[in-house]
Design a protein around this motif. Structure first.
Motif, short mmCIF file in Angstrom:
data_model
loop_
_atom_site.label_atom_id
_atom_site.label_comp_id
_atom_site.label_asym_id
_atom_site.label_seq_id
_atom_site.Cartn_x
_atom_site.Cartn_y
_atom_site.Cartn_z
N UNK A 77 0.83 -1.21 0.00
CA UNK A 77 0.00 0.00 0.00
C UNK A 77 0.87 1.26 0.00
N UNK A 78 0.40 2.28 -0.71
CA UNK A 78 1.10 3.56 -0.74
C UNK A 78 0.78 4.33 0.53
N UNK A 79 -0.45 4.19 1.00
CA UNK A 79 -0.90 4.88 2.21
C UNK A 79 -1.16 3.84 3.30
N UNK A 80 -0.64 4.11 4.49
CA UNK A 80 -0.87 3.23 5.63
C UNK A 80 -2.32 3.41 6.09
N UNK A 122 -2.75 4.97 9.73
CA UNK A 122 -2.40 6.36 10.02
C UNK A 122 -2.88 7.34 8.96
N UNK A 123 -3.12 6.83 7.76
CA UNK A 123 -3.51 7.70 6.66
C UNK A 123 -2.32 8.43 6.04
#
Length: 53
Positions: A17-20, A23-24
């Motif tokens: 994923x590029x974004x966790x 946490x966002x």
């Protein structure tokens, strides 16, 4: 003009994923990769500008 920018790290796993989702925020491997890519692009721009282009 020689470049003093470090080589790009390997591309993170495309399935990662590029974004966790917890946490966002952007994940560390993707952040590091994109930051190095930005450094390379800025270096290329400086070199082109210095050459009169």
């Amino acid at each position: 003009m020689a470049s003093n920018v470090q080589s790009l790290p390997p591309l993170p796993d495309p399935k990662a994923p590029v974004v966790d989702p917890k946490t966002g925020l952007i994940t560390v491997p993707w952040y590091q990769y994109l930051r190095q890519l930005d450094n390379h692009m800025r270096d290329a721009e400086r070199r082109l500008t210095a050459g009169g282009l």
